[in-house]
Design a protein around this motif. Sequence first.
Motif, short mmCIF file in Angstrom:
data_model
loop_
_atom_site.label_atom_id
_atom_site.label_comp_id
_atom_site.label_asym_id
_atom_site.label_seq_id
_atom_site.Cartn_x
_atom_site.Cartn_y
_atom_site.Cartn_z
N VAL A 1 46.94 46.46 36.29
CA VAL A 1 45.98 47.61 35.77
C VAL A 1 47.73 48.80 35.31
CG1 VAL A 1 44.39 47.16 36.75
CG2 VAL A 1 46.21 48.66 38.40
N LYS A 2 48.97 48.34 35.67
CA LYS A 2 49.97 49.40 35.45
C LYS A 2 49.72 49.78 34.12
CE LYS A 2 52.90 47.76 38.37
NZ LYS A 2 54.46 46.90 38.80
N GLY A 3 50.16 51.24 33.80
CA GLY A 3 49.94 52.12 32.41
C GLY A 3 48.74 52.31 31.79
N ARG A 4 47.94 51.59 32.50
CA ARG A 4 45.96 52.30 32.27
C ARG A 4 45.24 52.50 33.67
NH1 ARG A 4 42.62 47.81 31.50
NH2 ARG A 4 43.75 46.53 33.51
N PHE A 5 45.33 52.43 34.51
CA PHE A 5 45.01 52.91 35.43
C PHE A 5 45.73 54.04 36.23
CE2 PHE A 5 41.52 49.69 36.94
CZ PHE A 5 41.20 49.79 35.41
N THR A 6 45.29 55.18 36.81
CA THR A 6 45.72 56.16 37.21
C THR A 6 45.52 56.65 39.13
OG1 THR A 6 46.99 57.32 35.05
CG2 THR A 6 47.23 58.44 37.09
N ILE A 7 45.95 56.27 40.21
CA ILE A 7 45.41 57.29 41.18
C ILE A 7 45.31 58.78 41.73
CG2 ILE A 7 47.11 56.58 42.55
CD1 ILE A 7 45.22 55.67 44.48
N SER A 8 45.23 58.83 41.69
CA SER A 8 45.30 61.38 42.49
C SER A 8 44.16 61.24 43.23
CB SER A 8 45.20 62.14 40.71
OG SER A 8 44.10 61.63 40.14
N ARG A 9 45.01 62.36 44.12
CA ARG A 9 43.94 63.00 44.55
C ARG A 9 44.24 63.75 44.46
NH1 ARG A 9 46.04 61.12 50.51
NH2 ARG A 9 47.50 59.33 49.46
N ASP A 10 42.67 65.35 44.90
CA ASP A 10 42.61 66.65 44.94
C ASP A 10 42.37 66.64 46.42
OD1 ASP A 10 41.75 69.02 44.76
OD2 ASP A 10 41.08 69.26 43.43
N ASN A 11 43.65 67.03 47.42
CA ASN A 11 43.35 67.33 48.50
C ASN A 11 42.39 69.11 48.95
OD1 ASN A 11 44.98 65.69 49.32
ND2 ASN A 11 46.93 67.36 48.99
N ALA A 12 42.47 69.35 48.24
CA ALA A 12 41.16 71.07 48.35
C ALA A 12 39.74 70.28 48.80
CB ALA A 12 41.20 72.01 47.07
N LYS A 13 39.55 69.42 47.75
CA LYS A 13 38.53 68.82 47.87
C LYS A 13 37.98 67.90 48.54
CE LYS A 13 37.30 69.94 42.78
NZ LYS A 13 36.66 70.47 41.48
N ASN A 14 39.26 67.51 48.70
CA ASN A 14 39.15 65.84 49.39
C ASN A 14 38.69 64.29 49.21
OD1 ASN A 14 40.52 66.14 52.14
ND2 ASN A 14 38.65 65.70 53.23
N THR A 15 38.90 64.59 48.00
CA THR A 15 38.53 63.61 46.68
C THR A 15 39.53 62.77 46.26
OG1 THR A 15 36.33 65.05 46.28
CG2 THR A 15 36.97 62.96 45.36
N LEU A 16 39.46 61.52 46.31
CA LEU A 16 40.50 60.89 45.60
C LEU A 16 39.82 60.16 44.49
CD1 LEU A 16 42.63 58.71 45.84
CD2 LEU A 16 40.91 56.57 46.63
N TYR A 17 41.40 59.69 43.50
CA TYR A 17 40.30 59.33 42.36
C TYR A 17 41.02 58.05 41.48
CZ TYR A 17 38.87 64.04 41.67
OH TYR A 17 38.14 65.49 41.99
N LEU A 18 39.58 57.53 40.54
CA LEU A 18 41.13 56.62 40.09
C LEU A 18 40.62 56.51 38.49
CD1 LEU A 18 42.45 53.68 40.28
CD2 LEU A 18 40.33 52.83 40.29
N GLN A 19 41.97 57.21 37.34
CA GLN A 19 41.44 57.01 36.02
C GLN A 19 41.58 56.25 35.50
OE1 GLN A 19 40.22 60.24 34.10
NE2 GLN A 19 39.99 58.35 32.71
N MET A 20 40.46 55.36 34.92
CA MET A 20 40.94 53.85 34.40
C MET A 20 41.03 54.18 33.02
SD MET A 20 37.96 51.63 37.27
CE MET A 20 36.85 51.67 36.33
N ASN A 21 41.69 53.99 31.60
CA ASN A 21 41.38 53.93 30.59
C ASN A 21 41.80 52.20 30.28
OD1 ASN A 21 41.70 56.95 30.91
ND2 ASN A 21 43.77 56.97 30.73
N SER A 22 41.39 52.76 28.24
CA SER A 22 41.67 51.34 28.10
C SER A 22 41.07 49.75 29.25
CB SER A 22 43.39 50.46 28.03
OG SER A 22 43.82 52.15 26.98
N LEU A 23 40.08 49.92 29.57
CA LEU A 23 38.76 49.25 29.62
C LEU A 23 39.13 47.57 29.00
CD1 LEU A 23 36.97 51.15 31.88
CD2 LEU A 23 38.34 49.47 33.21
N LYS A 24 38.71 46.70 30.57
CA LYS A 24 39.67 45.35 29.39
C LYS A 24 37.60 44.25 30.34
CE LYS A 24 43.86 45.41 29.02
NZ LYS A 24 45.08 44.24 29.30
N PRO A 25 37.40 42.95 30.22
CA PRO A 25 36.28 43.23 30.59
C PRO A 25 36.97 42.06 31.92
CG PRO A 25 36.18 42.07 27.97
CD PRO A 25 37.38 43.28 28.84
#
Length: 126
Positions: free
Chosen positions: A63-87
């Motif tokens: 997933v390197k180069g396609r996915f990005t993990i991030s967090r918003d501490n103010a919202k206490n929320t973790l994210y996973l942005q997933m681009n160029s998804l594959k089967p």
Amino acid sequence: VQLQAFGGGLVQAGAYLRLSCEVSGRTLSTDTMAWFRQAPGKEREFVAGQRRSGETTYYTDSVKGRFTISRDNAKNTLYLQMNSLKPEDTAVYYCALKRGRLILSSLRQEVSYDDWGQGTQVTVSS
């Protein structure tokens, strides 16, 4: 501690999704957070993780180069942005939390984590 994951869905190859994981009962900034996934008939695997807010992020090679993990501490929320998804990204995705900062060698091991979200299904059609 409760983790609530959402944002999955059915998309075509090449599309994007953003998964969210809302955390209650903990302050995210000092905890290790990660995403894992489990495809049908396979073991759960590490996807992405970060030991503490603002520190280096780590990814499984596929997933390197396609996915990005991030967090918003103010919202206490973790994210996973997933681009160029594959089967082959089709799986149930889980967020996970370790209370405190994991040593790096333990980041990719699911037994290292204290709390888990319920999972959200991601299906990518070809």
